[in-house]
Design an enzyme around this catalytic site. Structure first.
Site, mmCIF file in Angstrom:
data_model
loop_
_atom_site.group_PDB
_atom_site.id
_atom_site.type_symbol
_atom_site.label_atom_id
_atom_site.label_comp_id
_atom_site.label_asym_id
_atom_site.label_seq_id
_atom_site.Cartn_x
_atom_site.Cartn_y
_atom_site.Cartn_z
ATOM 1 N N CYS A 121 33.834 39.113 26.660
ATOM 2 C CA CYS A 121 34.738 38.209 27.230
ATOM 3 C C CYS A 121 33.714 37.334 27.971
ATOM 4 C CB CYS A 121 35.453 38.984 28.093
ATOM 5 S SG CYS A 121 37.019 37.938 28.783
ATOM 6 N N LYS A 196 46.922 44.006 25.845
ATOM 7 C CA LYS A 196 46.462 43.731 27.188
ATOM 8 C C LYS A 196 47.298 42.946 28.048
ATOM 9 C CE LYS A 196 42.104 42.109 29.826
ATOM 10 N NZ LYS A 196 41.059 41.847 30.000
ATOM 11 N N ARG A 206 38.250 42.783 39.503
ATOM 12 C CA ARG A 206 37.648 41.490 39.635
ATOM 13 C C ARG A 206 36.476 41.269 40.725
ATOM 14 N NH1 ARG A 206 43.351 38.422 37.720
ATOM 15 N NH2 ARG A 206 43.200 39.388 35.585
ATOM 16 N N ARG A 218 46.060 34.697 34.369
ATOM 17 C CA ARG A 218 45.778 34.889 33.167
ATOM 18 C C ARG A 218 46.916 35.055 32.340
ATOM 19 N NH1 ARG A 218 40.719 35.511 34.004
ATOM 20 N NH2 ARG A 218 39.725 37.377 34.942
ATOM 21 N N GLU A 234 51.061 41.912 18.457
ATOM 22 C CA GLU A 234 49.433 42.013 18.931
ATOM 23 C C GLU A 234 48.594 43.062 18.196
ATOM 24 O OE1 GLU A 234 47.598 39.889 20.119
ATOM 25 O OE2 GLU A 234 48.539 38.840 21.660
ATOM 26 N N LYS A 249 46.213 48.649 27.519
ATOM 27 C CA LYS A 249 45.488 48.444 28.852
ATOM 28 C C LYS A 249 46.749 47.556 29.784
ATOM 29 C CE LYS A 249 41.862 46.020 31.271
ATOM 30 N NZ LYS A 249 40.955 45.060 31.251
ATOM 31 N N SER A 275 41.117 49.606 36.822
ATOM 32 C CA SER A 275 40.646 49.622 38.371
ATOM 33 C C SER A 275 41.668 49.985 39.325
ATOM 34 C CB SER A 275 39.865 48.500 38.517
ATOM 35 O OG SER A 275 40.763 47.282 38.414
HETATM 36 C C1 PBG Z 1 37.770 41.009 31.219
HETATM 37 C C2 PBG Z 1 38.311 42.447 31.537
HETATM 38 C C3 PBG Z 1 39.052 42.629 32.739
HETATM 39 C C4 PBG Z 1 39.133 43.924 32.644
HETATM 40 C C5 PBG Z 1 38.473 44.744 31.472
HETATM 41 N N1 PBG Z 1 37.989 43.623 30.923
HETATM 42 C C6 PBG Z 1 39.755 41.943 33.865
HETATM 43 C C7 PBG Z 1 40.875 40.896 33.686
HETATM 44 O O1 PBG Z 1 41.383 40.627 32.491
HETATM 45 O O2 PBG Z 1 41.092 40.305 34.514
HETATM 46 C C8 PBG Z 1 40.006 44.965 33.726
HETATM 47 C C9 PBG Z 1 39.505 46.398 33.838
HETATM 48 C C10 PBG Z 1 39.974 47.039 35.015
HETATM 49 O O3 PBG Z 1 40.760 46.538 35.787
HETATM 50 O O4 PBG Z 1 39.661 48.241 35.271
HETATM 51 N N2 PBG Z 1 38.518 40.082 30.658
#
Ligand code: PBG
Length: 326
Positions: A121, A196, A206, A218, A234, A249, A275
């Site tokens: 990413c 996602k 973050r 986003r 998707e 996710k 997270s």
């Molecule tokens: C990057 C990414 C994110 C997460 C995994 N890859 C953050 C986002 O999309 O803002 C989130 C993982 C988590 O919250 O544990 N794009």
């Protein structure tokens, strides 16, 4: 209608041995992936305040941690990198000497056999914190694809075992597959963050990945949490473009999606227990409001029961240590 008293479900609940015998779903450490955050410097091990038990680590500390995890029985890690410098194009992401390629080299040496997944990413690498190039205040899809493909190839060359694109640009799985094949990595699997969602549960991540968008959010590329049919589209797209494992996710609030993806496609499904889901459990447990081990076991069991084969979770290390085993 009722088969009672001939059928008494309680008969099979009378002892732990019996319950274990007929248990339908198990959580096996072999299916868990531990996320790790790699930062510049040496000797860095900086706890993430909103994620007790999780730290940002420099390359060599990450490699040591990986050896510990492997020895505990954690089979896989997913790596997120914070670069030295961020810029508008996220140049650090495609750098063959960048933070993730360096980490891959060090981990390979310290912990052979550990499966190394890399998150692909741009948000950790761009100064604006978005997952792609920004043009006129919007994330510009097609020019971003080439950068993501370059990042994937850089990770492949440095020894990644699985490439996991998390950006949610349209067409990125196909672009990455084509670039990997052309670079001689036709054998390398892609685990696509396929469904996602634009989720509030990513907050603590973050902080850990230093990837908070500097303007806006986003929602123009991650999915609306209200949409399940779109999630299936998707996933279908990512499979057509060459995804080998498809991810949903976050996990617990989206178990309906996990189930439908498993039933519809029959592909290996990963769920990312994110997270915010981790932080909520930790926070309540710290206050003594819940029994952490039991909540973790129940949560991971529920994710597996819904149809996930693989679970990416910050609790992987705790499960491998035997926490929650009863
Ligand atoms: C990057 C990414 C994110 C997460 C995994 N890859 C953050 C986002 O999309 O803002 C989130 C993982 C988590 O919250 O544990 N794009």
């Amino acid at each position: 209608m009722s088969r009672f008293p001939a059928y008494r479900p309680r008969r099979l609940r009378r002892s732990e041995a019996l319950r274990r015998l007929v248990r339908e779903t198990r959580v096996d450490a072999a299916q868990l992936v531990q996320p790790l955050f790699v930062v510049p410097g040496r000797g860095v091990e900086k706890p993430v305040a909103s994620m007790p038990g999780i730290a940002q680590r420099s390359v060599e500390r990450t490699a040591e941690e990986c050896r510990r995890l492997r020895d505990l029985g954690v089979p896989a890690v997913i790596l997120f990198g914070v670069p030295e410098r961020k810029d508008a194009r996220g140049s650090g992401a495609t750098d063959p000497e960048g933070i993730i390629p360096r980490a891959l080299g060090a981990i390979r040496e310290a912990a052979p056999g550990l499966l190394l997944v890399t998150d692909v990413c741009l948000c950790e690498y761009t100064d604006h914190g978005h997952c792609g190039l920004v043009k006129d205040g919007d994330v510009d899809n097609d020019p971003t694809l080439q950068l993501l493909a370059g990042e994937a190839v850089a990770h492949a060359r440095a020894g990644a075992d699985v490439i996991a694109p998390s950006d949610m640009m349209d067409g990125r799985v196909g672009a990455i597959r084509t670039a990997l094949d052309a670079a001689g990595f036709a054998h390398l699997p892609i685990m696509a963050y396929a469904a996602k969602f634009a989720s509030a549960f990513y907050g603590p991540f973050r902080d850990a990945a230093e990837s908070t968008p500097q303007f806006g959010d986003r929602r123009s590329y991650q999915m609306d949490p209200a949409n399940a049919e779109e999630a299936l589209r998707e996933v279908a797209l990512d499979i057509e473009e060459g995804a080998d494992i498809v991810m949903v996710k976050p996990a617990l609030p989206y178990l309906d999606i996990v189930r439908r993806v498993k039933e519809r496609f029959g592909y290996p499904v990963a769920a990312y227990h994110v997270s915010g889901e981790y932080a909520m459990v930790k926070a309540a447990a710290e206050r003594g409001w819940i029994d952490e081990a039991r909540v973790v076991e129940e949560s991971l069991t529920a994710i597996r029961r819904a149809g996930a084969d693989v679970i990416i979770t910050y609790f992987a290390q705790d499960v491998a240590r035997g926490l929650g085993r009863r």
